[in-house]
Design an enzyme around this catalytic site. Structure first.
Site, PDB file in Angstrom:
ATOM      1  N   CYS A  84      19.062   6.132 -18.956  1.00 42.56           N
ATOM      2  CA  CYS A  84      19.038   5.866 -20.520  1.00 42.56           C
ATOM      3  C   CYS A  84      20.922   6.671 -20.661  1.00 42.56           C
ATOM      4  CB  CYS A  84      18.564   6.070 -21.471  1.00 42.56           C
ATOM      5  SG  CYS A  84      18.665   6.354 -22.943  1.00 42.56           S
ATOM      6  N   CYS A 117      20.022   8.737 -23.972  1.00 43.30           N
ATOM      7  CA  CYS A 117      19.904  10.129 -23.499  1.00 43.30           C
ATOM      8  C   CYS A 117      20.192  11.100 -22.308  1.00 43.30           C
ATOM      9  CB  CYS A 117      18.131   9.459 -23.011  1.00 43.30           C
ATOM     10  SG  CYS A 117      17.989   7.992 -23.878  1.00 43.30           S
ATOM     11  N   ASP A 118      21.252  10.963 -22.152  1.00 41.09           N
ATOM     12  CA  ASP A 118      21.387  11.427 -20.664  1.00 41.09           C
ATOM     13  C   ASP A 118      22.823  11.446 -20.610  1.00 41.09           C
ATOM     14  OD1 ASP A 118      19.337  11.997 -20.128  1.00 41.09           O
ATOM     15  OD2 ASP A 118      18.672  10.288 -18.653  1.00 41.09           O
TER      16      ASP A 118
END
Ligand code: NAP
Length: 306
Positions: free
Chosen positions: A134, A137-138
């Site tokens: 993701c 997200c990261d």
């Protein structure tokens, strides 16, 4: 198990949320059950440039939240629960969650899909320690660092471009010598000075104990292996449908639910929408359209079964 809903939607991605909006607008008593985050796969991307109208200030997360709020304003009820068993054959459909059991006259399955593993050695061990699925997200963890992206489809190329906003350099590793992604995305990626490509190659192993330190690559034409030093590796090699729950009840092909144009499955009163369906194009716009059709078909089903 007191209430009987007109429809229960399983899954809160764009397909489920759109079904919720249309069902509630038709004054159906509607419950949407989601086990994790509303928005599904859409929340893992910041780039929604092909969703009509999403020109600026529209990420997967903001769009999903707007969809959820809109469905709620029209009367959709929401429950956080993980469904573990379904009984779909009767006139009254029973959906058993970890927390509660629910009943409805119709069911809309919108459970979507989950990121596929690439299959290299150490992939699971280093998941969350440099290996990610993701970008939204990261990405931030890899600011000014070198990263790799595995895959050649829309997801890999969309996210590779997005990741250049954070990373120093992005290397796309693809198993063939041509990308599967849309041509417009390819053009953007090829023109981006922060992206380069390693063709005809697969990742065999992730190096590192506590944290990712590099990748072992294998050239599929020559068989030669080499090492690529990277701090992060984003895997975008496709998605698997989340359909196990419905095996043996709903007709499927390669684990995707088969429907007609009205989103009807083989079971009367059971509909499917979004990425879980067998279909050509899995995007937010097609998921939302499926949801609208499924809710309308569910409404017609109830009208005809009074
Ligand atoms: P995809 O289209 O199935 O592409 C998967 C890519 O990963 C392919 O390039 C495939 O290689 C490669 N691959 C598969 N298994 C692999 C493995 N084990 N090791 C290495 N490489 C592997 O999946 P996706 O890109 O996630 O897209 C899924 C769906 O969502 C598509 O319908 C797509 O159009 C849609 N989507 C659209 C957008 C957008 O429109 N902006 C963004 C994201 C996703 P081959 O090419 O050799 O098969």
């Amino acid at each position: 198990m007191s209430q009987i809903y007109d429809t229960i939607i399983i899954g809160g991605g764009p397909a489920g949320l759109s079904a919720g909006l249309y069902a509630a607008r038709s004054r159906m008593k509607t419950l949407l059950i989601e086990r994790a985050k509303y928005g599904g796969q859409a929340t893992t991307t910041d780039e929604l440039e092909n969703y009509p109208g999403s020109i600026e200030d529209c990420t997967g997360t903001t769009l999903s939240e707007r969809m959820r709020k809109q469905a709620e304003e029209f009367g959709t009820e929401f429950a956080k629960d993980e469904i573990v068993e379904v009984e779909l054959s009767g006139d009254l459909k029973v959906v058993k969650g970890r927390k509660e059991t629910y009943q409805a006259k119709t069911i809309i399955v919108a459970t979507g899909a989950t990121p596929r593993l690439s299959g290299f050695k150490n992939e699971l061990e280093l998941r969350g320690k440099g290996v990610s699925y993701c970008a939204t997200c990261d990405a931030d963890f890899f600011t000014d660092l070198d990263i790799a992206v595995i895959g050649g489809g829309d997801s890999a190329i969309t996210e590779a471009i997005y990741l250049t906003k954070f990373a120093e350099h992005v290397t796309v590793i693809h198993r063939r010598d041509a990308l599967r992604a849309a041509k417009s995305l390819q053009e953007k990626a090829f023109a981006n000075p922060k992206i380069d490509f390693i063709w005809n190659s697969t990742v065999e192993e992730a190096l590192g104990d506590e944290i990712l330190e590099g990748l072992v690559l294998k050239n599929r034409e020559t068989g030669e292996t080499s090492e690529l030093k990277v701090d992060g590796c984003f895997v975008f090699v496709g998605y698997d449908p989340i359909s196990k729950l419905f095996e043996g009840q709903i007709e499927m092909e390669n684990q995707y639910i088969v429907t007609d144009d009205d989103m009807k499955t083989n079971i009367p009163g059971v509909f499917a929408a979004g990425d879980i369906r067998k279909k050509l194009l899995r995007q937010v716009i097609t998921a939302a359209a499926d949801g609208a059709i499924a809710a309308t078909a569910a409404e017609h089903y109830i009208e005809n079964h009074k």
